[in-house]
Enzyme design. Sequence first.
Site, PDB file in Angstrom:
ATOM      1  N   LYS A  54      -2.683  -1.321  -3.847  1.00  0.00           N
ATOM      2  CA  LYS A  54      -1.991  -0.221  -2.813  1.00  0.00           C
ATOM      3  C   LYS A  54      -1.310   0.796  -3.547  1.00  0.00           C
ATOM      4  CE  LYS A  54      -1.237  -3.677   0.500  1.00  0.00           C
ATOM      5  NZ  LYS A  54      -0.333  -4.600   1.268  1.00  0.00           N
ATOM      6  N   GLN A  98       5.651  -6.705   0.870  1.00  0.00           N
ATOM      7  CA  GLN A  98       4.474  -7.484   0.918  1.00  0.00           C
ATOM      8  C   GLN A  98       4.747  -9.021   1.136  1.00  0.00           C
ATOM      9  OE1 GLN A  98       1.284  -6.143   0.147  1.00  0.00           O
ATOM     10  NE2 GLN A  98       0.322  -8.425   0.403  1.00  0.00           N
ATOM     11  N   ASP A 121       3.563  -0.584   8.025  1.00  0.00           N
ATOM     12  CA  ASP A 121       2.763  -1.850   8.211  1.00  0.00           C
ATOM     13  C   ASP A 121       2.627  -2.014   9.886  1.00  0.00           C
ATOM     14  OD1 ASP A 121       1.908  -3.229   6.171  1.00  0.00           O
ATOM     15  OD2 ASP A 121       3.869  -4.043   5.731  1.00  0.00           O
TER      16      ASP A 121
HETATM   17  N1  GUN Z   1      -0.132  -9.528   3.594  1.00  0.00           N
HETATM   18  C1  GUN Z   1      -1.411  -9.696   4.031  1.00  0.00           C
HETATM   19  N2  GUN Z   1      -1.663  -8.536   4.706  1.00  0.00           N
HETATM   20  C2  GUN Z   1      -0.265  -7.720   4.608  1.00  0.00           C
HETATM   21  C3  GUN Z   1       0.133  -6.554   5.169  1.00  0.00           C
HETATM   22  O1  GUN Z   1      -1.098  -5.775   5.825  1.00  0.00           O
HETATM   23  N3  GUN Z   1       0.878  -6.084   4.877  1.00  0.00           N
HETATM   24  C4  GUN Z   1       1.946  -6.584   4.294  1.00  0.00           C
HETATM   25  N4  GUN Z   1       3.070  -5.999   4.015  1.00  0.00           N
HETATM   26  N5  GUN Z   1       1.709  -7.657   3.806  1.00  0.00           N
HETATM   27  C5  GUN Z   1       0.434  -8.362   3.827  1.00  0.00           C
END
Ligand code: GUN
Length: 299
Positions: A54, A98, A121
């Site tokens: 990311k 995350q 998110d």
């Molecule tokens: N863990 C797995 N997918 C995601 C996501 O889309 N966002 C976040 N913050 N954590 C994740």
Amino acid sequence: MSAKIIDGKAIAAQVNDETAAEVAALIAQRNLQPGLAVVLIGENPASQVYVGMKVKKCAELGIYSEKVVLPKDATMAEVLALIERLNHDPKIHGILVQSPPPPQIDEEKIIEAISPAKDVDCFHALNVGKMLTGRRDGFFPCTPYGVMVMLERSGVDPAGKHAVILGRSNIVGKPMMALLVQKGKGADATVTVIHSRTKNIAEYTRQADILIAAIGKPEFVTADMIKPGAVVIDVGINRVEDPASGKGYKLVGDVKYGEVAAKAAMISPVPGGVGPMTIAMLMQNTVKACKMISASRMG
Ligand code: GUN
């Protein structure tokens, strides 16, 4: 019949090019650079990889980013203090923690502490509510949003089709249901959601014109579970042991790719399917957050 591959990597590259152009225009015309904070608590190896991807994508697209790593024994107070700082940081328009965090962290409390304006998110209840009611002034969660864009750019119109979703998670299954059933262009599907307590799963999956697999079970969907000519989107990313690979594991989806590809009309692979789309939509959401925050400051 052999399925057409829905190349998530290529579609994500298109979306990312568009995002980079938008970012360049914001910087040139308004001296405004979108910024994303990515928070990692602990040392989960998969999370480390995702967070790294990311942050790297931000740099490629001209988005400012801050990666904040907290130790695996971080306290709630420490995480909440960090969120508070990021909520007030004018360089930051998107905040992502995350998932999954370590067990001492109450994820729900963390999500609710993130300013809804920076909730890229789309995990905050306010934004989930906006999505469910069809409002456009919030966000869509990155993975289901990515699936919608993949379908659209592959020429698949869900209108009137039976979409069957395997999985009811808050991150994928439930928002996927909301986006597909929504009234309007690119949606309008009839939706069935399957979960661990569903009886006779294959009876439902065999009726799917569009099958979305998001249950986190390696190669769960087999050829006998799908209708010939179905569109199959594989959201799963599972690490399975593979002594032949240098890493000792390989990545497989929730779909038994080879045999399902022989029967489906279209299929997304793993890796190179939904994964790159999730990150592309996160970047889009960050730009959207930046524009909305800037508009509200001016207004
Ligand atoms: N863990 C797995 N997918 C995601 C996501 O889309 N966002 C976040 N913050 N954590 C994740």
